[in-house]
Motif scaffolding. Structure first.
Motif, PDB file in Angstrom:
ATOM      1  N   GLY A   1      10.708  13.303  12.691  1.00  0.00           N
ATOM      2  CA  GLY A   1      11.092  11.921  12.984  1.00  0.00           C
ATOM      3  C   GLY A   1      10.219  10.889  12.305  1.00  0.00           C
ATOM      4  N   CYS A   2       9.009  11.264  11.942  1.00  0.00           N
ATOM      5  CA  CYS A   2       8.082  10.321  11.281  1.00  0.00           C
ATOM      6  C   CYS A   2       8.237  10.294   9.773  1.00  0.00           C
ATOM      7  N   GLN A   3       9.160  11.087   9.232  1.00  0.00           N
ATOM      8  CA  GLN A   3       9.333  11.113   7.780  1.00  0.00           C
ATOM      9  C   GLN A   3       9.875   9.780   7.270  1.00  0.00           C
ATOM     10  N   LYS A   4       9.353   9.353   6.131  1.00  0.00           N
ATOM     11  CA  LYS A   4       9.828   8.156   5.436  1.00  0.00           C
ATOM     12  C   LYS A   4       9.989   8.498   3.964  1.00  0.00           C
ATOM     13  N   GLU A   5      10.381   7.480   3.175  1.00  0.00           N
ATOM     14  CA  GLU A   5      10.576   7.743   1.752  1.00  0.00           C
ATOM     15  C   GLU A   5       9.280   8.160   1.057  1.00  0.00           C
ATOM     16  N   ASN A   6       8.133   7.766   1.620  1.00  0.00           N
ATOM     17  CA  ASN A   6       6.849   8.139   1.014  1.00  0.00           C
ATOM     18  C   ASN A   6       6.116   9.197   1.825  1.00  0.00           C
ATOM     19  N   ALA A   7       6.756   9.772   2.832  1.00  0.00           N
ATOM     20  CA  ALA A   7       6.079  10.708   3.728  1.00  0.00           C
ATOM     21  C   ALA A   7       7.014  11.859   4.072  1.00  0.00           C
TER      22      ALA A   7
ATOM     23  N   ASP B   1       0.827  -1.207   0.000  1.00  0.00           N
ATOM     24  CA  ASP B   1       0.000   0.000   0.000  1.00  0.00           C
ATOM     25  C   ASP B   1       0.861   1.257   0.000  1.00  0.00           C
ATOM     26  N   LYS B   2       1.984   1.211   0.712  1.00  0.00           N
ATOM     27  CA  LYS B   2       2.858   2.389   0.758  1.00  0.00           C
ATOM     28  C   LYS B   2       3.479   2.690  -0.602  1.00  0.00           C
ATOM     29  N   GLN B   3       3.578   1.673  -1.445  1.00  0.00           N
ATOM     30  CA  GLN B   3       4.125   1.903  -2.781  1.00  0.00           C
ATOM     31  C   GLN B   3       3.205   2.760  -3.637  1.00  0.00           C
ATOM     32  N   ARG B   4       1.904   2.762  -3.341  1.00  0.00           N
ATOM     33  CA  ARG B   4       0.963   3.531  -4.165  1.00  0.00           C
ATOM     34  C   ARG B   4       0.329   4.698  -3.411  1.00  0.00           C
ATOM     35  N   ILE B   5       0.743   4.913  -2.156  1.00  0.00           N
ATOM     36  CA  ILE B   5       0.207   6.022  -1.358  1.00  0.00           C
ATOM     37  C   ILE B   5       1.373   6.793  -0.741  1.00  0.00           C
TER      38      ILE B   5
ATOM     39  N   GLN C   1       7.390  12.736  -8.117  1.00  0.00           N
ATOM     40  CA  GLN C   1       8.452  12.260  -9.015  1.00  0.00           C
ATOM     41  C   GLN C   1       9.399  11.307  -8.295  1.00  0.00           C
ATOM     42  N   ASN C   2       9.737  11.641  -7.051  1.00  0.00           N
ATOM     43  CA  ASN C   2      10.683  10.808  -6.301  1.00  0.00           C
ATOM     44  C   ASN C   2      10.087   9.467  -5.893  1.00  0.00           C
ATOM     45  N   HIS C   3       8.799   9.453  -5.580  1.00  0.00           N
ATOM     46  CA  HIS C   3       8.213   8.231  -5.017  1.00  0.00           C
ATOM     47  C   HIS C   3       7.546   7.345  -6.058  1.00  0.00           C
TER      48      HIS C   3
END
Length: 737
Positions: free
Chosen positions: A416-422, A391-395, A733-735
């Motif tokens: 601190g909660c940042q991720k590659e998709n957030a 799900d994280k791959q598409r959101i 673009q990045n994700h």
């Protein structure tokens, strides 16, 4: 194979004997005949070839209710005990149980169910049928399973009057209550619809509730959503224009800039239905309430149970999820900070990401935009980070927050909660700019169309402008009242007041919705800080932003001047007059103010009273409560406490929403407690607070977040729409690309 044939000849004889009479009626009184035919066709189309399958514990009344439902529908009625098991075994059920024992009985019962088939019938299962998976899968294929949910205490009382002290599956050492509780997991696995059955409710009434529930299950067309700005005359009857729960979750904001609301309003629970939830856990209450608010065609009951279990299972530090604590006198605290990011936003945002992932189409990527005044950002990021990897791959998620308008710990949480998709982006402005910018982006069809065509990405909202954000908040207001009843503080039906620190009007609106659904809330007290535009509005009917500037305070989550969810409430009290709501908000946008008519203000003041709290009084309340009780209020709860002290009349209990954990606002708390030397390091501040052995303890989730040595970088941008859009495209673009 067991087939249903025994009832059919009787039906044919009855129908043939009536045919000549029907013909005469049709010729002599066509209107009466048409009405009778419509009624007959409605009841028969309700069933069709499907079965209505009644499931529940022994003593739930399945057999009696099944007969009544069958009579109303003029269709076959099958009691599995009498018509299948005893026919197959040529002996009574009790004799079979005595003959083969518990485990073998369940297997034999399941085998009999596997050989059974029927259509267009009302079927009353045994209390133990659901414990055989293969048998239930077989019978469920051609039926709608209706769970007659009767409180365990009521079932115990009924079985005692029937002189039943043991049931199938009850082993030595297990009480009757134990096995009834154990069986619930099997009932919950199989049902499509739940019907709440209180203690004294008549079988005839339950039968009507079953029919109403089946009608609802088969007709999702009735549960549509409209915009707060849509006019009655402009509401199309075309099916393609209807918005359902899944649509509003994914779209967030209505195309006309309004907010989505259910066209037919929220469901109303009877007093008996609420009372049946007094003994229930928080998760059980959540399941029941959300099932009534979300049509099963959008999210089936089994999936909803999975989502709720994931949201509230292990992510909250308190097993009661939202406990109610006595503070002093007639004041009670509703503790809403036991979630992973320590604020009330966790109640919705541990659930909404899973709802969102289930509802969105698989053919498109989604970027969720959120504006935060402090707490929402970390709650959104944490919630979406808990999704499955697929799900994280598409959101993806982008969080905009006022760079200088949140507490240091709040900012540390979001970073601190940042991720590659957030991502979190600090904006050199205030929350009102961030929220308005997101609304403008959503209503910019050229830009959203560009993102869809160029990147295959749609936008969605996670702020409380999204309807799915509000529903979980209704639950804890209802649950708090039920807890007071359960603790014998009040009998059911006695009123309570609620006092809620309010900025964007979502939390207090959820309390008003709980009141509409049948919870006896008398007054909702709106508590403002020095940004007291809502207090002025509730007192005067004038919403006036002219000359107002946002004042940074110790309670940043309510540092808001434009309260989005107020629009939903105005739509409600104007009797869904979307044209008037549009007029009011156009005037606010263009002239900076609007005024309610006298009759609308009077209607508003029947629900709401309001007050505000200065910074000095906020800190003084924190100090006073700690000195007398050892309990530390956060700054927002202190605002509500001050206002509650001023406005309550002490004729009923008052529930104060404690919307955040004090750990998030350590510098203000340390100042309130008159601790002179304050280290600027947030982790050191929490350790200092912890040394005072406060109630409640320092929040573990915040400590863990601050201990992480992760990337502390985040992006900062000017208060410029083009800059925000640029950040959005960069994340896409990045994700996704």
């Amino acid at each position: 194979m067991f087939h249903v044939v025994q009832y059919q000849p009787l039906r044919l004889i009855t129908q043939n004997s009536l045919s000549s009479m029907c013909l005469k009626l049709m010729l002599s009184r066509p209107a009466a005949f048409a009405q009778i035919w419509k009624s007959w066709f409605s009841s028969h189309s309700l069933v069709g070839n499907k079965n209505i399958i009644l499931m529940g514990p022994p003593g739930a009344g399945k057999t009696t209710i099944g007969r009544i439902v069958g009579q109303k529908l003029d269709c076959p009625v099958i009691d599995i005990d009498d018509d299948v098991l005893e026919t197959t075994w040529n002996m009574s059920v009790s004799e079979k149980l005595q003959d083969v024992g518990n485990e073998q009985f369940l297997e034999e019962e399941g085998k009999a169910l596997l050989k059974f088939s029927a259509s267009g019938s009302v079927i009353s299962l045994t209390g133990s049928n659901p414990m055989h998976a293969a048998g239930m899968q077989h019978v469920k294929k051609n039926g709608i399973v209706v769970y007659l949910d009767v409180p365990t205490t009521v079932i115990m009382s009924r079985l005692k009057s029937m002189k039943v002290d043991r049931i199938v599956g009850q082993s030595p050492g297990f009480s009757l209550k134990d096995i009834l509780q154990f069986r619930k997991q099997f009932y919950k696995r199989w049902y499509d619809i739940r019907v709440l059955c209180g203690g004294d409710i008549a079988a005839e009434v339950v039968a009507e509730k079953v029919l109403d529930a089946v009608k609802r299950y088969q007709n999702s067309e009735l549960e549509t959503f409209i915009s707060t700005r849509s006019s009655r005359s402009g509401r199309s009857t075309e099916k393609d224009s209807h918005k359902y729960f899944s649509d509003v979750v994914t779209e967030g904001l209505a195309p006309d800039g309004g907010l989505f609301v259910p066209e037919r309003g929220l469901p109303k629970f009877t007093a008996g239905e609420w009372q049946s939830l007094i003994e229930a856990t928080y998760i059980e209450r959540a399941q029941v309430i959300l099932e009534r608010c979300i049509h099963p065609s959008d999210i089936p009951a089994s999936k909803l149970a999975e989502i709720i279990g994931t949201a509230y299972g292990e992510n909250f530090t308190c097993s009661k999820i939202a406990p109610v604590r006595h503070l002093a006198g007639n004041q009670f605290l509703l503790e809403l900070f036991h979630g992973p990011t320590a604020s009330f936003k966790d109640f919705a945002l541990q659930m909404v990401p899973h709802i969102f992932a289930y509802c969105i189409p698989r053919s498109c990527n989604y970027l969720v935009l959120v504006a935060t005044s402090g707490d929402t950002g970390s709650a959104v990021l944490d919630g979406f980070n808990r999704l499955h990897d697929t799900d994280k791959q598409r959101i993806a998620v982008m969080n905009f927050f006022p760079e200088d308008g949140v507490s240091p710990i709040q900012k540390s949480q979001m970073i601190g909660c940042q991720k590659e998709n957030a991502w979190s982006v600090g904006v050199k402005s205030d929350f009102d700019f961030c929220q308005t910018a997101i609304k403008q982006i959503f209503t910019n069809s050229d830009y959203t169309g560009f993102l869809t065509v160029e990147y295959g990405t749609a936008l969605a909202a996670a702020n409380s402008i999204n309807w799915a954000r509000l529903l979980p908040q209704v639950i804890y207001h209802a649950s708090a009242y039920l807890d007071l009843v359960h603790q014998d503080i009040i009998p059911f039906g006695s009123p309570v007041d609620v006092c809620i620190p309010t900025g964007n009007f979502g939390n207090i609106l959820a309390a008003l919705y709980a009141k509409m659904m049948g919870i006896p809330i008398r007054k909702c007290i709106c508590a403002s800080n020095e940004n007291n535009v809502l207090t002025d509005f509730i007192r005067t009917g004038v919403y006036d932003l002219r000359g107002r500037k946002l004042i940074p305070t110790f309670s940043p989550a309510v540092d808001i001047l434009k309260s989005s969810n107020l629009e939903r409430y105005l739509h409600l009290i104007t009797n869904e007059d979307g044209q008037l709501v549009t007029q009011l908000y156009n005037q606010l946008e263009n002239q900076g103010h609007f005024q309610l008519q006298k009759d609308l203000l009077e209607k508003l003041q029947q629900d709401l009273v309001a007050g505000w709290c200065s910074e000095e009084d906020c800190l003084a309340a924190i100090h006073s409560v700690y000195s007398t009780t050892g309990y530390i209020l956060d700054t927002h709860t202190a605002v509500a406490k001050v206002v509650a002290d001023r406005l309550q009349d002490r004729t009923c209990p008052i529930i104060i929403s404690s919307t955040a954990h004090y750990s998030k606002f350590a510098p203000a708390i340390l100042r309130a407690l008159r601790i002179a030397e304050i280290n600027q390091n947030p982790l050191s501040q929490l350790h200092l607070l912890s040394s005072y052995s406060p109630l409640p303890p320092v929040h573990w989730g915040l400590l863990e977040t601050l201990k992480k040595k992760g990337n502390e970088d985040h992006q900062v941008c000017a208060a410029d729409m083009s800059m925000l859009m640029s950040h959005i495209e960069t994340l896409i673009q990045n994700h996704f690309m």
